[in-house]
Design a protein around this motif. Structure first.
Motif, short mmCIF file in Angstrom:
data_model
loop_
_atom_site.label_atom_id
_atom_site.label_comp_id
_atom_site.label_asym_id
_atom_site.label_seq_id
_atom_site.Cartn_x
_atom_site.Cartn_y
_atom_site.Cartn_z
N HIS A 136 -3.82 8.65 0.82
CA HIS A 136 -2.73 8.83 1.78
C HIS A 136 -2.64 10.28 2.26
N SER B 10 1.00 3.21 1.99
CA SER B 10 0.66 1.86 1.54
C SER B 10 1.22 1.63 0.15
N ARG C 288 -5.68 13.44 5.37
CA ARG C 288 -5.65 13.24 6.82
C ARG C 288 -6.42 14.38 7.48
N TYR D 286 -1.53 -7.66 -4.79
CA TYR D 286 -0.57 -6.72 -5.42
C TYR D 286 0.75 -7.38 -5.82
C1 LIG Z 1 -7.48 -2.06 8.96
C2 LIG Z 1 -6.97 -1.74 7.58
C3 LIG Z 1 -7.42 -2.49 6.51
C4 LIG Z 1 -6.94 -2.24 5.21
N1 LIG Z 1 -7.30 -3.06 4.18
C5 LIG Z 1 -6.83 -2.81 2.93
C6 LIG Z 1 -7.16 -3.68 1.85
O1 LIG Z 1 -7.81 -4.71 2.01
N2 LIG Z 1 -6.71 -3.35 0.60
C7 LIG Z 1 -5.93 -2.24 0.38
O2 LIG Z 1 -5.53 -2.00 -0.77
N3 LIG Z 1 -5.59 -1.41 1.40
C8 LIG Z 1 -6.01 -1.67 2.66
N4 LIG Z 1 -5.64 -0.85 3.70
C9 LIG Z 1 -4.79 0.34 3.46
C10 LIG Z 1 -5.59 1.65 3.61
O3 LIG Z 1 -6.45 1.82 2.50
C11 LIG Z 1 -4.60 2.80 3.72
O4 LIG Z 1 -3.81 2.65 4.86
C12 LIG Z 1 -5.30 4.17 3.79
O5 LIG Z 1 -6.00 4.43 2.60
C13 LIG Z 1 -4.32 5.32 4.04
O6 LIG Z 1 -3.30 5.33 3.03
P1 LIG Z 1 -1.76 5.18 3.40
O7 LIG Z 1 -1.58 3.87 4.12
O8 LIG Z 1 -1.06 5.19 2.07
O9 LIG Z 1 -1.38 6.35 4.26
C14 LIG Z 1 -6.06 -1.14 5.00
C15 LIG Z 1 -5.60 -0.40 6.10
C16 LIG Z 1 -6.03 -0.71 7.38
C17 LIG Z 1 -5.47 0.07 8.55
#
Ligand SMILES: Cc1cc2nc3c(=O)[nH]c(=O)nc-3n(C[C@H](O)[C@H](O)[C@H](O)COP(=O)(O)O)c2cc1C
Length: 174
Positions: free
Chosen positions: A161, A12, A164, A67
């Motif tokens: 991230h 993300s 897992r 962001y």
């Molecule tokens: C259904 C869903 C909702 C999410 N909503 C947000 C959000 O509102 N704000 C944010 O910063 N990240 C959001 N995320 C990102 C997650 O926090 C992130 O995917 C998770 O922490 C794993 O990290 P990575 O994507 O870097 O692997 C969301 C992810 C998913 C799948």
């Protein structure tokens, strides 16, 4: 790069530069969301591309998780089109909108990743407020937003991230 490598490389993005996403890349990402499977092939997914100054100003009023992305795609389903399962005993009035849109968003996310465009999945908003601010009709149901752009010099994965769980905790052979 294999698909699994691509999937493992994605994280993300929360630190975007000002660089715009090229129109050709945006079109390919949107195309990836068009050709996905949906329940009964009803294709209820709808994409609202937010990139104008006016759209960005509205975006900042509906979520703190913007962001400063150069492009945010508000992903909805059309409640008049979506497949429904009214007799589901566990989930009365079930419809497939969340699933249909999530498949579209996931496919777009990995298409973006392949094109070198970073993404963030956002659900931190109130759906009714989003409907009102963007003046969407009642049948247009906001599911999530997909932010698209290029990283700035502070870009790095959030510690989450790397957290897992092991495969064994997800899988059961029955
Ligand atoms: C259904 C869903 C909702 C999410 N909503 C947000 C959000 O509102 N704000 C944010 O910063 N990240 C959001 N995320 C990102 C997650 O926090 C992130 O995917 C998770 O922490 C794993 O990290 P990575 O994507 O870097 O692997 C969301 C992810 C998913 C799948």
């Amino acid at each position: 790069m294999s698909f699994l490598e691509l999937a493992k490389n994605r994280f993300s993005e929360r630190f975007f530069s000002d660089k715009k996403v090229e129109k050709e890349k945006l079109d390919m990402i949107l195309e990836a969301g068009r050709i996905v499977p949906t329940a009964c092939n009803y294709q209820p997914q709808r994409f609202f591309v937010i990139s104008s100054d006016e759209g960005m100003a509205k975006l900042k009023t509906v979520t703190k998780f913007h962001y400063n992305v150069p492009v945010m795609i508000l992903m909805c389903y059309d409640d008049d089109v979506v497949w429904t399962q009214p007799n589901d005993r566990l989930l009365p009035n079930y419809n497939s909108g969340d699933q249909d849109v999530s498949i579209a968003a996931t496919t777009m996310m990995y298409e973006a990743e392949e094109l070198g465009v970073h993404t963030i999945w956002i659900r931190g908003f109130d759906a009714k407020t989003v409907q009102e601010v963007f003046e969407l009709p009642d049948n247009m149901i906001p599911v999530m937003m997909l932010g698209l752009g290029y990283p700035n010099e502070n870009s790095k994965p959030n510690p989450w991230h790397f957290k897992r769980n092991e495969l064994e905790s997800f899988v059961k052979y029955i």
